[in-house]
Design an enzyme around this catalytic site. Sequence first.
Site, mmCIF file in Angstrom:
data_model
loop_
_atom_site.group_PDB
_atom_site.id
_atom_site.type_symbol
_atom_site.label_atom_id
_atom_site.label_comp_id
_atom_site.label_asym_id
_atom_site.label_seq_id
_atom_site.Cartn_x
_atom_site.Cartn_y
_atom_site.Cartn_z
ATOM 1 N N GLY B 53 0.764 -1.492 -0.098
ATOM 2 C CA GLY B 53 -0.020 -0.177 -0.116
ATOM 3 C C GLY B 53 1.001 0.926 0.104
ATOM 4 O O GLY B 53 2.219 1.516 -0.154
ATOM 5 N N GLU B 69 -0.016 1.354 -6.318
ATOM 6 C CA GLU B 69 0.105 0.940 -5.509
ATOM 7 C C GLU B 69 1.542 -0.456 -5.483
ATOM 8 O O GLU B 69 2.633 -0.691 -4.938
ATOM 9 C CB GLU B 69 0.099 1.499 -4.178
ATOM 10 C CG GLU B 69 0.045 2.731 -3.348
ATOM 11 C CD GLU B 69 1.992 3.190 -3.265
ATOM 12 O OE1 GLU B 69 2.695 2.436 -3.002
ATOM 13 O OE2 GLU B 69 2.066 4.390 -3.771
ATOM 14 N N GLU B 73 5.387 -2.027 -6.176
ATOM 15 C CA GLU B 73 5.339 -3.015 -5.380
ATOM 16 C C GLU B 73 5.100 -4.791 -5.125
ATOM 17 O O GLU B 73 6.041 -5.306 -4.877
ATOM 18 C CB GLU B 73 5.141 -2.898 -3.873
ATOM 19 C CG GLU B 73 5.089 -1.384 -2.768
ATOM 20 C CD GLU B 73 4.390 -1.109 -1.959
ATOM 21 O OE1 GLU B 73 4.237 -2.559 -1.269
ATOM 22 O OE2 GLU B 73 4.458 -0.565 -1.647
ATOM 23 N N ASP B 91 -4.066 7.280 16.352
ATOM 24 C CA ASP B 91 -2.368 6.229 16.780
ATOM 25 C C ASP B 91 -1.734 5.584 15.732
ATOM 26 O O ASP B 91 -0.718 4.576 16.420
ATOM 27 C CB ASP B 91 -1.816 6.171 18.438
ATOM 28 C CG ASP B 91 -2.165 7.159 19.087
ATOM 29 O OD1 ASP B 91 -1.582 8.596 18.228
ATOM 30 O OD2 ASP B 91 -2.885 6.847 20.352
ATOM 31 N N GLU B 122 10.746 -7.494 -0.564
ATOM 32 C CA GLU B 122 10.965 -8.991 0.051
ATOM 33 C C GLU B 122 9.237 -8.898 -0.060
ATOM 34 O O GLU B 122 7.965 -7.987 0.437
ATOM 35 C CB GLU B 122 11.624 -9.575 0.433
ATOM 36 C CG GLU B 122 10.574 -10.801 1.357
ATOM 37 C CD GLU B 122 11.137 -11.276 1.939
ATOM 38 O OE1 GLU B 122 12.291 -10.668 3.129
ATOM 39 O OE2 GLU B 122 11.014 -12.515 2.923
#
Lengths: 226, 226
Positions: B53, B69, B73, B91, B122
Amino acid sequence: MAEENESNYDPSKFDKPSVTVDLVVFTIKDNNLYILLIKRGVWPFEDSYALPGGFMRMDEKLKQAALRELHEETSIKDVFLKQVHTFSDIDRDPRTRVITVAYLALINSDNVTLAADTDAKEARWFPVTKMPKLAFDHKRIIEYVHKDLRHNIDNYTMISKFLGDKFTLTQMQNAIEAIHNHTVDKRNFRKKILSLGILSELDEVSRETFRPAKLYSLKKKLSIIQ
Amino acid sequence: MAEENESNYDPSKFDKPSVTVDLVVFTIKDNNLYILLIKRGVWPFEDSYALPGGFMRMDEKLKQAALRELHEETSIKDVFLKQVHTFSDIDRDPRTRVITVAYLALINSDNVTLAADTDAKEARWFPVTKMPKLAFDHKRIIEYVHKDLRHNIDNYTMISKFLGDKFTLTQMQNAIEAIHNHTVDKRNFRKKILSLGILSELDEVSRETFRPAKLYSLKKKLSIIQ
DNA sequence: TGAATAGTGTCTTTCAGACAATATGCC
DNA sequence: GGCATATTGTCTGAAAGACACTATTCA
């Protein structure tokens, strides 16, 4: 998540969209399904109706923002909320890039007086069948959330959000029929609802009709949804 | 929507969160359900596994960001995507305020070679039953999206995302069983699937097993889901 | 011809849906 | 007693679920 190649993360490196919440607040009055709309007083879409909502703050979660905005604009509290979808079309807001998280809200209109002690703008209930012209992409949002309501109401555990803690089977049937805009046979409805085992028969009756009717409540099982 | 009291709108007036997308990419291999994870190389959660992501850009929608994304990746393209939920705990990311929109993705692992001609870190498939420790709140996100997959797979129209255009009934049954982690009777499964009328029998057979098996494809009806 | 897997049918139970008469409380 | 509405049961058809044997291909 993101940014795996940066050894020093700089949060200002990326432009960020504004993030808002919008609420599609449903209620049932007189066996019809209504949605709550706010009249806009400022550009853009001045004088258009729109969904209640607003910006998420840095010290709150999306759901808290939804509750806060709804309270600020309509004085409504204690509402059932379910997140439905996030809309991100690039030009959906003429001011700047805004993505919005749409919430489904269900309330019992008996318990609510709109725009009571609050600084809210005009807030009005509209039948889902008679929506006015709407600001932004709010028509699309309403259609999306309304569909979600129809698909999800059939687990019946949300029904008390419309009806309150105690209700008759006829009230429940009327609510379901309003949501689906479709009538069902009374005997079949009762047979099915009772067979689900989600209702408790109370030792009370409602005297709102000529012949009093038994009251029921939802058993305290957790809903599948949220 | 928001900001109805301001006659001059100033987009810089409010702090904004960062907005990311995270993908829970499922595939089926050897009759087991797998999820794709990326190994992080940088703070925070260095060396932890995480969902693929990253940040949404100002010139793209959320779904485009998710596709981009994933391609960056893992080199994966042409994937089925469905938005599931937006997570906004304050948080949830130690760097700054980040809300993330979670997507469900389904791919046929036959068509994919991970981290081929790409600069990806990876990337590895993990069985859903054996997830490693995960960065951020990605464990929770996976649980949420996995549940969404289980609830939605039963309209069967997404199954070709796992199996490709042509598949045998046994392959289909194995995939459904892997997703639900539950076996069903072969005769009942076939009776039900065929009665739905969503499959076309092809004039081809698969010779991957001792006795060749008829191949089927999905009829070209639109899926309920996106 | 044997190993491996594809392919098939019946019975039972459960659920959905059509359908109408009786019971109760209030005026 | 009449009105309004609550309450109730049967039948039928469809779908779900339990259950085991035969058919085909390949080595």
